[in-house]
Design a protein around this motif. Structure first.
Motif, PDB file in Angstrom:
ATOM      1  N   LEU A 143      -1.694  -4.188   3.177  1.00 59.11           N
ATOM      2  CA  LEU A 143      -1.951  -4.046   1.628  1.00 59.11           C
ATOM      3  C   LEU A 143      -3.259  -4.473   1.424  1.00 59.11           C
ATOM      4  N   MET A 144      -4.015  -3.498   0.695  1.00 57.47           N
ATOM      5  CA  MET A 144      -5.523  -3.847   0.306  1.00 57.47           C
ATOM      6  C   MET A 144      -5.419  -4.056  -1.350  1.00 57.47           C
ATOM      7  N   SER A 145      -4.460  -3.361  -2.116  1.00 55.65           N
ATOM      8  CA  SER A 145      -4.435  -3.212  -3.427  1.00 55.65           C
ATOM      9  C   SER A 145      -3.345  -2.618  -3.794  1.00 55.65           C
ATOM     10  N   ASN A 146      -2.571  -3.085  -4.988  1.00 49.71           N
ATOM     11  CA  ASN A 146      -1.355  -2.549  -5.689  1.00 49.71           C
ATOM     12  C   ASN A 146      -1.542  -2.841  -7.105  1.00 49.71           C
ATOM     13  N   VAL A 147      -1.864  -1.821  -7.782  1.00 46.64           N
ATOM     14  CA  VAL A 147      -2.181  -1.661  -9.334  1.00 46.64           C
ATOM     15  C   VAL A 147      -0.815  -1.083 -10.038  1.00 46.64           C
ATOM     16  N   ILE A 148      -0.407  -1.896 -11.059  1.00 44.80           N
ATOM     17  CA  ILE A 148       0.728  -1.519 -11.844  1.00 44.80           C
ATOM     18  C   ILE A 148       0.532  -1.315 -13.260  1.00 44.80           C
ATOM     19  N   ALA A 149       0.672  -0.090 -13.722  1.00 42.74           N
ATOM     20  CA  ALA A 149       0.599  -0.150 -15.279  1.00 42.74           C
ATOM     21  C   ALA A 149       2.198   0.168 -15.845  1.00 42.74           C
ATOM     22  N   SER A 150       2.834  -0.749 -16.371  1.00 40.00           N
ATOM     23  CA  SER A 150       4.146  -0.661 -16.972  1.00 40.00           C
ATOM     24  C   SER A 150       4.066  -0.279 -18.475  1.00 40.00           C
ATOM     25  N   GLN A 186      11.549   0.702   2.573  1.00 38.78           N
ATOM     26  CA  GLN A 186      10.336   0.534   3.307  1.00 38.78           C
ATOM     27  C   GLN A 186       9.263  -0.552   2.886  1.00 38.78           C
ATOM     28  N   ALA A 187       9.706  -1.000   1.567  1.00 41.82           N
ATOM     29  CA  ALA A 187       8.877  -2.050   1.126  1.00 41.82           C
ATOM     30  C   ALA A 187       9.194  -3.495   1.907  1.00 41.82           C
ATOM     31  N   HIS A 188      10.205  -3.405   2.799  1.00 45.74           N
ATOM     32  CA  HIS A 188      10.289  -4.573   3.831  1.00 45.74           C
ATOM     33  C   HIS A 188       9.345  -4.542   5.175  1.00 45.74           C
ATOM     34  N   PHE A 189       8.678  -3.480   5.024  1.00 47.14           N
ATOM     35  CA  PHE A 189       7.426  -3.435   6.241  1.00 47.14           C
ATOM     36  C   PHE A 189       6.060  -3.722   5.618  1.00 47.14           C
ATOM     37  N   ILE A 190       6.068  -3.948   4.210  1.00 42.52           N
ATOM     38  CA  ILE A 190       4.430  -3.784   3.807  1.00 42.52           C
ATOM     39  C   ILE A 190       4.047  -5.220   4.315  1.00 42.52           C
ATOM     40  N   ARG A 191       2.788  -5.155   5.153  1.00 43.89           N
ATOM     41  CA  ARG A 191       2.409  -6.264   5.546  1.00 43.89           C
ATOM     42  C   ARG A 191       0.969  -6.644   4.755  1.00 43.89           C
ATOM     43  N   GLN A 192       0.901  -8.059   4.494  1.00 39.84           N
ATOM     44  CA  GLN A 192       0.028  -8.665   3.557  1.00 39.84           C
ATOM     45  C   GLN A 192      -1.096  -9.371   4.340  1.00 39.84           C
ATOM     46  N   GLY A 193      -1.024  -9.482   5.570  1.00 39.94           N
ATOM     47  CA  GLY A 193      -2.001  -9.869   6.392  1.00 39.94           C
ATOM     48  C   GLY A 193      -1.622 -11.468   6.658  1.00 39.94           C
ATOM     49  N   ASN A 194      -0.241 -11.741   6.596  1.00 39.81           N
ATOM     50  CA  ASN A 194       0.022 -13.209   6.781  1.00 39.81           C
ATOM     51  C   ASN A 194       1.006 -13.452   7.838  1.00 39.81           C
ATOM     52  N   ASP A 195       0.752 -14.195   8.833  1.00 43.21           N
ATOM     53  CA  ASP A 195       1.226 -14.491  10.028  1.00 43.21           C
ATOM     54  C   ASP A 195       2.873 -14.901  10.129  1.00 43.21           C
TER      55      ASP A 195
END
Ligand code: KG4
Length: 342
Positions: free
Chosen positions: A26-33, A118-127
């Protein structure tokens, strides 16, 4: 090798969101509620689509900027095709189609419910990150859904149980509304429940066969308790707010966990995940941890930011489809509902 950069776009309900995933990270995730719905006690579809129209360009623009890329570098655009509110879906779908045509890159359609899983497969670059392995069970609990899903692969998901009436989130929101709490009521109930006694009140629990759920009986039993008690004490809700919230929350969590436990036992699956807006609930998270210890489950609870509607889950779903060259034709239109096979 060229980086695989996927832009995800989510607009199925009342959150406009865009995210960028690079090679699965993941590089960015922008949410407008959209706060416009609060005063109505629920999402107003027409207002939601109008807000999506206003938000979509700045949200996508910000997601691309935050990812530190140029839009010309994108490999594909993934968008939520359904299920959801048609007017809202149309905004995201049309935008995704237009952008993919102008950039001459593939379009990938994503099922919103599969994306929550699939949200369970989002990687954030953390080991430290851990992801479920197949097959696993996922309890998907949101404002519109309560489902137990048997997940065999990224694309093979079977709904083995679901609500026959209200969803768990709806039960939270509707009961909150009768107590005079703002919309959406789930987070307010969660907060107030922390100060209350979960055993103070007893509510009816459903007797439904198999792995299906029902929450409308609980809602009625909650309503009747309030109606009867308020005849005696008009301040009943105010005087018992924390206990009412704690008791209601415990009942909803018990109902959810009972069927999930049955499914895990019958199918002999010990990898169990939770997804969707209600998975932010602290009591449900605690119940997961307790069940994990007691029954030897390996549990997967997403970060709160991936529980509600977000485009990161759309982008990661699109990434897996992109790897398999599963692209979508421009003639595809959004859909409001889905069948049992996700
Ligand atoms: O998945 P989601 O963001 O979208 C829809 O399905 O629309 O889920 C929203 C639902 C609402 O019903 C909200 O009350 C519930 O998730 N929710 C919670 C909590 N946070 C959000 N319910 C209980 N406890 C929470 N902490």
């Amino acid at each position: 090798m060229r980086r695989k950069l996927i832009l995800g776009i989510e607009s199925s309900c009342d959150d406009t969101s865009a995210a960028v995933i690079c090679d699965g990270v993941l590089m960015s995730n922008v949410i407008a509620s959209q706060s416009v719905h609060e005063q109505y006690g629920g999402v107003v579809p027409e207002l939601a689509s109008r807000a999506h129209q206003q938000n979509i360009i700045p949200v996508v623009d910000q997601a691309i900027k935050q990812a530190g890329i140029e839009k010309s570098e994108l490999s594909a655009i993934a968008f939520t095709r359904g299920p959801g509110l048609l007017g809202s879906l149309l905004v995201g779908t049309s935008f995704a189609k237009g952008l993919s045509q102008s950039l001459n890159i593939p379009l990938v359609e994503v099922n919103h419910l599969q994306a929550h899983v699939q949200a369970h497969f989002i990687r954030q670059g953390n080991d430290e990150e851990k992801h479920p392995s197949f097959p696993f069970l996922c309890l998907l609990v949101s404002g519109g859904n309560s489902q137990i899903i048997l997940v065999r692969s990224h694309s093979d998901m079977e709904v083995i149980g679901q609500t026959i009436d209200d969803a768990a989130g709806e039960a939270f929101d509707k009961c909150a509304k009768v107590m005079g709490l703002p919309y959406p009521g789930g987070p307010h109930i969660d907060r107030l429940a922390k100060k209350g006694n979960p055993k103070a009140f007893k509510f009816s629990k459903p007797h439904i066969a198999g792995y299906n759920y029902s929450f409308s009986g609980l809602k009625t039993s909650f309503l009747y308790l309030l109606r009867d008690e308020m005849k005696i004490n008009p301040d009943f809700v105010k005087d018992n707010l924390n206990d009412l919230c704690a008791s209601l929350q415990e009942t909803i969590v018990d109902i959810l966990m009972k069927k999930l436990k049955m499914a895990a036992r019958d199918l002999k699956i010990n990898q169990v995940a939770v997804a969707g807006g209600v998975s932010a609930n602290s009591s449900l998270r605690k119940a997961f941890a307790e069940h994990g210890k007691k029954y030897g489950w390996e549990i997967f609870i997403p970060p709160v930011s991936f529980t509600t509607d977000n485009a990161a889950m759309i982008a990661i779903s699109g990434y897996f489809k992109y790897l398999k060259h599963e692209f979508c034709d421009l003639k595809e239109v959004p859909y409001a509902r889905v069948s049992n096979t996700l």
